[in-house]
Design an enzyme around this catalytic site. Sequence first.
Site, short mmCIF file in Angstrom:
data_model
loop_
_atom_site.label_atom_id
_atom_site.label_comp_id
_atom_site.label_asym_id
_atom_site.label_seq_id
_atom_site.Cartn_x
_atom_site.Cartn_y
_atom_site.Cartn_z
N GLY A 44 0.82 -1.22 0.00
CA GLY A 44 0.00 0.00 0.00
C GLY A 44 0.85 1.26 0.00
N CYS A 45 1.92 1.24 0.78
CA CYS A 45 2.78 2.43 0.89
C CYS A 45 3.56 2.65 -0.41
CB CYS A 45 3.74 2.28 2.07
SG CYS A 45 2.86 2.17 3.65
N THR A 46 3.97 1.57 -1.05
CA THR A 46 4.67 1.68 -2.34
C THR A 46 3.73 2.26 -3.39
OG1 THR A 46 6.14 -0.15 -1.80
CG2 THR A 46 5.89 0.40 -4.14
N ALA A 49 3.22 5.98 -2.76
CA ALA A 49 4.40 6.75 -3.16
C ALA A 49 4.48 6.85 -4.68
CB ALA A 49 5.66 6.10 -2.60
#
Length: 155
Positions: A44-46, A49
Amino acid sequence: MTIAPGAQAPSFSLPATDGRQLTLDGLNGRKVVLYFYPKDDTSGCTLEAQNFQALRQDFAAADTEIVGVSPDSLKSHDKFRTKYGLDFTLASDEAKTMLEAYGVWVEKSMYGRKYMGVERTTVLIGRDGKIVRIWSKVKVPGHAEEVLAATKALD
């Protein structure tokens, strides 16, 4: 402390990936997107970003700085930036003082286990250092586009 639109953004000073000490005062006069995320190099964070990176030029054209903040180390941030070709600032808050000041270091629960972690949140700060808008419990798909639209509407 609870933050709210119209309030002065809590000040901070954090080590950042571009070798500088990132401060709220240092960003004054520009619009700032602070996005808080749980962990470098997770799915999710990738994706989040990469979505901000894809719109990087549009944010720059709107005179807006993107800053990602997580409790990960600068070393972890550097690896994450290199792996995914991110060219915006990531700030490290290992002490979690800024995360707490912005109210995003919260108790979470997974499979019945409670733990402390970052609630995925984005804060838009105006040129005057005041909070314009807060997105809590962010769902990644379409989020960067929504933040960009709000940023463009500021001027």
